[in-house]
Structure formats: structure tokens, C-alpha cells
Scaffold this active site. Structure first.
Site, PDB file in Angstrom:
ATOM      1  N   GLU A 298       0.787  -1.229   0.000  1.00 51.53           N
ATOM      2  CA  GLU A 298       0.000   0.000   0.000  1.00 51.53           C
ATOM      3  C   GLU A 298       0.824   1.285   0.000  1.00 51.53           C
ATOM      4  OE1 GLU A 298       0.350  -2.266   2.401  1.00 51.53           O
ATOM      5  OE2 GLU A 298       0.260  -1.421   4.411  1.00 51.53           O
ATOM      6  N   HIS A 322      -8.010  -4.071  -1.223  1.00 53.56           N
ATOM      7  CA  HIS A 322      -7.261  -4.139   0.031  1.00 53.56           C
ATOM      8  C   HIS A 322      -6.222  -3.011   0.109  1.00 53.56           C
ATOM      9  CE1 HIS A 322      -5.358  -6.375   3.432  1.00 53.56           C
ATOM     10  NE2 HIS A 322      -4.265  -5.792   2.969  1.00 53.56           N
ATOM     11  N   GLU A 323      -5.401  -2.895  -0.929  1.00 55.79           N
ATOM     12  CA  GLU A 323      -4.338  -1.876  -0.877  1.00 55.79           C
ATOM     13  C   GLU A 323      -4.934  -0.469  -0.858  1.00 55.79           C
ATOM     14  OE1 GLU A 323      -1.840  -3.250   0.036  1.00 55.79           O
ATOM     15  OE2 GLU A 323      -2.186  -5.256  -0.763  1.00 55.79           O
ATOM     16  N   HIS A 326      -6.093   0.466   2.565  1.00 50.52           N
ATOM     17  CA  HIS A 326      -4.998   0.887   3.452  1.00 50.52           C
ATOM     18  C   HIS A 326      -4.801   2.408   3.437  1.00 50.52           C
ATOM     19  CE1 HIS A 326      -3.058  -2.543   5.293  1.00 50.52           C
ATOM     20  NE2 HIS A 326      -2.872  -3.183   4.163  1.00 50.52           N
ATOM     21  N   GLU A 345      -3.831  -4.439   9.254  1.00 48.08           N
ATOM     22  CA  GLU A 345      -4.233  -5.495   8.330  1.00 48.08           C
ATOM     23  C   GLU A 345      -5.654  -6.025   8.571  1.00 48.08           C
ATOM     24  OE1 GLU A 345      -2.727  -5.814   5.711  1.00 48.08           O
ATOM     25  OE2 GLU A 345      -0.716  -5.062   6.146  1.00 48.08           O
ATOM     26  N   ASP A 400       8.271  -9.456   9.679  1.00 53.93           N
ATOM     27  CA  ASP A 400       7.747  -9.949   8.395  1.00 53.93           C
ATOM     28  C   ASP A 400       7.081 -11.313   8.537  1.00 53.93           C
ATOM     29  OD1 ASP A 400       8.692  -7.751   7.146  1.00 53.93           O
ATOM     30  OD2 ASP A 400      10.299  -8.740   6.053  1.00 53.93           O
ATOM     31  N   TYR A 408      -5.080 -10.673   9.776  1.00 51.88           N
ATOM     32  CA  TYR A 408      -5.983 -10.388   8.667  1.00 51.88           C
ATOM     33  C   TYR A 408      -7.390 -10.900   8.971  1.00 51.88           C
ATOM     34  CZ  TYR A 408      -1.971  -9.153   5.720  1.00 51.88           C
ATOM     35  OH  TYR A 408      -0.859  -8.545   5.195  1.00 51.88           O
TER      36      TYR A 408
HETATM   37  N1  BES Z   1       0.996  -4.414   3.797  1.00 49.19           N
HETATM   38  C1  BES Z   1       0.746  -5.699   3.285  1.00 49.19           C
HETATM   39  C2  BES Z   1       1.979  -6.418   2.833  1.00 49.19           C
HETATM   40  C3  BES Z   1       2.993  -6.666   3.931  1.00 49.19           C
HETATM   41  C4  BES Z   1       2.585  -7.086   5.194  1.00 49.19           C
HETATM   42  C5  BES Z   1       4.332  -6.502   3.671  1.00 49.19           C
HETATM   43  C6  BES Z   1       3.523  -7.301   6.185  1.00 49.19           C
HETATM   44  C7  BES Z   1       5.271  -6.722   4.652  1.00 49.19           C
HETATM   45  C8  BES Z   1       4.868  -7.126   5.913  1.00 49.19           C
HETATM   46  C9  BES Z   1      -0.256  -5.660   2.125  1.00 49.19           C
HETATM   47  O1  BES Z   1      -1.242  -4.702   2.284  1.00 49.19           O
HETATM   48  C10 BES Z   1      -0.979  -6.973   2.110  1.00 49.19           C
HETATM   49  O2  BES Z   1      -1.665  -7.252   3.045  1.00 49.19           O
HETATM   50  N2  BES Z   1      -0.819  -7.745   1.053  1.00 49.19           N
HETATM   51  C11 BES Z   1      -1.522  -8.987   0.911  1.00 49.19           C
HETATM   52  C12 BES Z   1      -2.752  -8.746   0.104  1.00 49.19           C
HETATM   53  C13 BES Z   1      -3.964  -9.422   0.509  1.00 49.19           C
HETATM   54  C14 BES Z   1      -4.187  -9.883   1.859  1.00 49.19           C
HETATM   55  C15 BES Z   1      -5.197  -8.952  -0.174  1.00 49.19           C
HETATM   56  C16 BES Z   1      -0.633  -9.979   0.204  1.00 49.19           C
HETATM   57  O3  BES Z   1       0.401  -9.569  -0.333  1.00 49.19           O
HETATM   58  O4  BES Z   1      -0.933 -11.144   0.194  1.00 49.19           O
HETATM   59 ZN    ZN Z   2      -2.546  -5.274   3.870  1.00 47.73          ZN
END
Ligand code: BES
Ligand code: ZN
Length: 631
Positions: A298, A322-323, A326, A345, A400, A408
């Protein structure tokens, strides 16, 4: 005497109980960011000014960053910044009166997860200043965990190199020395020099009409946490999607991206109706090469996304919802530390589903709700109980790797639970006021809880008690009255899978025409564990799962293929593992292969051959899993 003795004894017991407590709970402070070295109580950063050269040959950024600092505690004389694999060439301190002085600096010990603290001593003349600027000349290393440098052959066009950053969670420090904690918000500007034919974009005020030429300037006038500072450089071009929205991609992917993400402008407009004004100006997407490690990221004004969303039928655009969501939960109201990640999240997953309901139909979104709930149930089987709370104790490990679906899906269910209890209208009013109240701030779970209590729970006391809310936030598992999503279409595909497995239905009676990809995913997941191998082959021949172009169907299918050791589909599985780089798509397939009891070696061979195309973070994660499976 006796009584006095009793009193003393009583006092002693109380005292020892208290000190026991103090020992047991030690000094864990949920408000402290355990993943940053920065001394943010002494100094805070207000603005970051970058001046960088993008050097593809050296796979490095070179230049300087100037940090506008404010002193919060006059006694402190040393500033601690976060770094990882950076070379510092010099540090100067500039005062408001124009004086500029060299500053002494030294690195501390390196930590595998957190990187290396950089200690900068304030020169005597700067010690009484309320504000000052810190200018650091530096360069990054090719090992920077945030940056991926792709040679032309790993791009869609194959002719130009491409680089991009991924700063979340704690990787901004590997390309900028700064206070790398979401607790600090900064505005930023940047001057970026690139090879003349390439375009640079950032999580800032990209102008779709910017001419190429190798020098680009950016400004992000709204304060954001460091994990949202982002950059990408490559042979990328812009195409509009709507008045305020557009997509950047390599020319080879531009048309399919425009088709896939055509609903983005509508999403933005609907999101404003639901959650309040969009505060960021433009909203664009950047479609990256397959190695991009996430579905989407995001980065403000410019979400980075995986090309695996290009399914050709817009079936995976919940990632865009989703993004985009955010932009409210995460970018506007930000988690104070990674321990509060569910505020980003979980809230975003809930908003995503609300947005998807407006744009598409409820049936589709119920399918998505059920799928993410099923993933949550699977995770609850393996995540240690003490990490199943939405806001657990979290002071070591790697942010991470911090429990995906709990944040989520459990977070989403909690908010759904509140919506159900108070009614959509009331809950929506609460959410808008929450974004309004905490916009451009960074908050911990407890601030959310107090606000929730005050503005919602106390308003209608018979509905949800604070204790119930606390159960969601601090206890493992799911409360008994958690709202469990259901989907009639998924129930039907599940029944079909069981009937076919039991011989009650023939394959000739099953057609996936008219099924959503979500229904296909659920069908595959509903196959019983003891299905014979040739039955899987019959299924594949009739329904063509191995040949699917839909990344989520492929993921589900190849996890099954790997778990069940269905070798006839291994060639296509291998092709899938080479085609994709998003961690969610490939990691579980490797894991299933490595742990099915016979294919660890095979997993390693495929990985050795494919790893050069993966992102360093994805590569490291798979590599660790394969090593651990061998033990
Ligand atoms: N912000 C996250 C990606 C992220 C989370 C990067 C934690 C590093 C550490 C992003 O918004 C996200 O949640 N991406 C998901 C998308 C989905 C749940 C719709 C993904 O990449 O799977
Ligand atoms: Zn996210």
C-alpha cells in the site's frame, strides 16, 4: 502484637506479590518498538530529503539523506538511527543559523533481524538546538533487503533493468539511514537520477506526464511512517484508469493491466463514500515483475502489485480493494509498532470486504470471506497460542514473519462482529469518526480499544462489553460467538467435491464453467485427504487444473499436488514455481513438497534452479524452510 505481626506479614505478602509481578512481566512495554534502535523519545524526525543516484551496474543507490530533526530531550547528545548494510561516507549537522559541522559517528553491533544501529554524536554547538538537520552521505549495498535489482531478463520486456523497494516491515533502513519505526511520521522529498531512458516513481506526487530524461523530483507532503517510503525505476509507462487513478507498468503489461484494474476509479469513489475523504490526491498502481514478494503493498498514492493479479477476468482485484483501503487503515491511521499490526491489516481486510460488496456482489465477497476464514482455521492449528491474540506480546522474532492470517482474518472477523452487534449504519459512523479522529497519527491497540469503548461500546451497553472486545484482542483462538462466514455457492462446490470423491457424481457431470475462481479453489480444498492418486489425475484431465492461468487456483492445486505427491503434475508445478515469485503463491507449495515425506530433494532442486528469479526476502524464507525440513 499479634495484630501488628499480621499486618506486617500481610504487607510483606503484598509487596512480594507485587515484585513477583514485576519480575514476571519484566519490562515488556507494548508501546515500545522492539524492532528499531532509534531513540525516538529523545529525537524525532520531521522530514526526509533524499538525493540519490540509481546505479544499476553497482546495484546500489548513492547520495545523501538530510533528516530534519527535532530535539525532544535536551539532555541527550547522541542520535541513534537504524541502518542495514549501508556504507556511511560522512555525517554533518546543520543548524538553523546556517552553521554546518561535521559529526562523529560509529556503528553498533549488527543484529540479524534489526540491522545495525548508527550512533551520531551531536557536536557541542548543536546540543541546545530545538531543531537541526542531519546530512548523511551514504550508499546502499547490493545486499540491501529492501531493494531488488532485476536484470533485463527478469522483466516482461527483457531489454531494460528494473529496481524496486519493499520497505515494510523494517527494510527502509537498508536503503535510507533513518528512524525506522512506524511511531515516527515524516514528510519527504527526493531527487533521483537514473539512466536517461528509465522512469522513476515513488510513493509521492508522481506526475503521469513527467517526461523521461533521467532526473526526477518527488514530494510527499503528508507525514507517513518510514515503511511507506518507496521507489521503483524501470522501463515503465503510465495509462489512465480514471480521472484520479492510473496504472504504471512495463509496456508489455500495460493493456492487460488497464483491463484488469478498470474498476479502480470506482473503488476509490465508493471507498470515499464508505470511509470518508481520500486524503492523498492521486491513486495509482504499479505492476511489478513476478518477483515482487507480495500481492500488493500500500505505498501511498502508488500501490505496488504483483503481476499474478493479471488473471484476465478481474477475479483477483480484492487485492486492489485491500491496498486502496490501506489509504485509511494503515496509511492514515498507522499501527504504532508491529505488535499492533492487526490495526493495519485486520481493519483493512474488513474494509476490503465492505468495498468489494459495493462494487461486486455479496455472493462473491461471501466466498472470499469463507476462504480467508478457512485459512485462519488452518493457521490456528499451527500458530502457538500466545501468538493467537490480535495484539500479543511481540518483542523478538521477525516482523515480516509475524502470524499472517491472525491479523488479517481474525481482525476482520472482530470488526464484522462489531458491525453485526451495532448495525452497519452505526458501525460505519464509528469508523469514519475513527479515521477522522486519528488521521495522520500512529496509534497502539489500546488507543483503539479506549476509543471503541468510549464511542461505541458505552453508547449501547447491552451489545458488546469491553471484556468481550478484550477477549478478541488479547486471547487466543476465536470467541464462541465469532460470526462465521458462509457461502451457499461454496457449500455447493464442497458437496460436489465430496460426492465425486465418494463416487456419487461423475466427472462428466461436473463443469467449472460458471464457477468463480474462488469456488474452484474451494472445490480443490474440499477433496478428502485419502483420495487415490489416479483420481487426482482424472480430475486434472477433466478440469485442467494444472494448466490454469489463475494464480490462486494454481496455488491451491499445486499445494494439493505436492502434499499428495502427485508426480504426474510435477512438471507443471515446476513451471508454476518458475513463473511466479509472490511468496503466498510459491512458499506453501515448496513447504508441502518438502514435507510430504519423499520430495525434499526435489524441492531443493527446483528451488536451486528458480531462486535467482525470486526476491531476496522470499528466497531467504523458502531457503530457511527447506533447511529446517531437512532436520
Ligand atoms: N501491507 C501488506 C503487505 C505486507 C505485510 C508486507 C507485512 C510486509 C509485511 C499488504 O497490504 C498486504 O496485506 N498484502 C496482501 C494482500 C492481501 C491480503 C489482499 C498480500 O500480499 O498477500
Ligand atoms: Zn494489507
Amino acid at each position: 502484637m499479634r495484630r501488628q505481626y499480621c499486618l506486617i506479614l500481610f504487607a510483606a505478602i503484598i509487596l512480594s506479590a507485587c515484585s513477583d509481578d514485576a519480575v514476571e512481566e519484566d519490562a515488556y512495554d507494548p508501546a515500545h518498538d522492539y524492532f528499531s534502535f532509534a531513540n525516538t523519545k529523545q529525537f524525532t524526525t520531521e522530514h526526509v530529503a533524499l538525493d540519490l543516484v540509481v546505479d544499476f551496474e553497482a546495484e546500489a543507490l548513492r547520495g545523501s539523506v538530510t533528516l530534519n530533526m527535532r530535539t525532544l530531550n535536551q539532555v541527550a547528545t547522541e542520535i541513534v538511527l537504524d541502518t542495514r548494510d549501508l556504507t556511511i561516507h560522512g555525517v554533518r549537522v546543520a543548524l538553523a543559523n546556517g552553521d554546518s559541522l561535521p559529526a562523529d559517528y560509529r556503528f553498533g553491533d549488527r543484529d540479524d533481524v534489526r540491522g545495525t544501529p548508527l550512533y551520531v554524536s551531536l557536536p557541542d554547538d548543536a546540543r541546545t538546538a530545538d531543531t537541526f538537520r542531519l546530512k548523511l552521505d551514504y550508499s546502499t549495498s547490493p545486499e540491501s533487503t529492501a531493494l531488488q535489482w532485476l536484470p533485463p531478463e527478469l522483466t516482461a520486456g527483457g531489454k531494460h533493468p528494473l529496481m524496486f523497494s519493499q520497505s515494510q516491515s523494517i527494510h527502509a533502513r537498508s536503503w535510507i539511514p533513518l528512524q525506522d519505526t512506524p511511531a515516527v511520521r515524516v514528510t519527504y522529498d527526493a531527487r533521483v537520477k537514473t539512466p536517461a531512458e528509465l522512469l522513476a516513481v515513488m510513493s509521492a506526487d508522481n506526475d503521469p506526464l513527467t517526461p523521461r530524461g533521467g532526473e526526477y523530483r518527488f514530494e510527499m507532503p503528508q507525514p507517513i511512517p518510514s515503511y511507506l517510503i518507496a521507489i521503483a525505476v524501470g522501463n515503465i509507462f503510465f495509462a489512465p484508469l480514471g480521472e484520479q487513478t492510473g496504472v504504471y507498468a512495463e509496456p508489455e503489461l500495460l493493456d492487460s493491466s488497464v483491463f484488469e484494474f478498470a474498476d479502480t476509479q470506482e473503488m476509490l469513489e465508493q471507498a470515499e463514500k464508505l470511509f470518508g475523504p481520500y486524503e492523498w490526491g492521486r491513486y495509482d498502481l504499479l505492476v511489478l515483475p513476478p518477483s515482487f514478494p507480495y500481492g500488493g503493498m500500500e505505498n501511498p498514492r502508488l500501490s505496488f502489485v504483483t503481476p499474478s493479479l493479471l488473471a484476465g477476468d478481474r477475479s483477483l482485484v480484492s487485492v486492489i480493494a485491500h491496498e486502496l483501503a490501506h489509504s485509511w487503515s494503515g496509511n492514515l491511521v498507522t499501527n504504532a509498532t508491529w505488535r499492533d499490526q492487526w490495526l493495519n491489516e485486520g481493519m483493512t481486510s474488513y474494509l476490503e470486504s465492505r468495498l468489494m460488496e459495493v462494487i461486486y456482489d455479496k455472493g462473491r465477497v461471501d466466498e472470499e470471506r469463507v476462504l480467508s476464514y478457512r485459512e485462519l482455521l488452518l493457521d490456528l492449528e499451527t500458530v502457538p497460542v500466545e501468538m493467537q491474540a490480535l495484539a500479543p506480546r511481540f518483542d523478538n522474532g521477525d516482523p515480516d514473519e509475524f502470524q499472517g492470517t491472525i491479523h488479517y482474518s481474525k481482525g476482520q472477523l472482530f470488526l464484522q462482529y462489531l458491525e453485526n452487534a451495532f448495525g452497519r449504519e452505526t458501525f460505519d459512523r464509528f469508523l469514519s469518526s475513527y479515521f477522522d479522529e486519528f488521521g495522520f497519527q500512529t496509534i497502539a491497540t489500546e488507543r483503539f480499544l479506549d476509543y471503541l469503548d468510549d464511542k461505541l461500546l458505552q453508547q449501547e451497553t447491552s451489545k458488546v462489553s469491553r471484556l468481550q472486545a478484550e477477549q478478541w484482542i488479547y486471547q487466543p483462538g476465536l470467541p464462541e460467538d465469532a460470526p462465521l462466514p458462509t457461502s451457499s455457492t461454496l457449500d455447493a462446490t464442497e458437496a460436489l467435491a465430496t460426492d465425486w470423491a465418494n463416487g456419487k457424481t461423475e466427472l462428466s457431470d461436473i463443469s467449472t464453467d460458471g464457477w468463480s475462481p474462488q469456488a474452484t479453489v474451494h472445490f480443490i480444498n474440499s477433496l478428502p485427504a485419502d483420495l487415490a492418486g489416479d483420481r487426482l489425475q482424472q480430475l486434472d484431465e477433466a478440469l485442467g487444473f494444472s494448466a490454469t492461468q489463475n494464480a490462486e487456483i494454481g496455488r491451491t492445486w499445486f499445494i494439493q499436488v505436492a502434499e499428495r505427491g502427485h508426480a504426474l503434475a510435477y512438471e507443471q508445478m515446476e513451471a508454476y514455481l518458475n513463473r511466479h515469485g509472490r511468496g503466498r503463491l510459491i512458499y506453501p507449495v515448496y513447504l508441502a513438497l518438502a514435507t510430504n515425506g519423499s520430495d525434499l530433494e526435489r524441492a531443493r532442486e527446483i528451488f536451486e534452479q528458480a531462486r535467482a528469479a525470486y526476491h531476496p526476502l522470499t528466497e531467504a524464507k523458502i531457503s530457511r524452510a527447506l533447511e529446517e525440513s531437512g532436520r
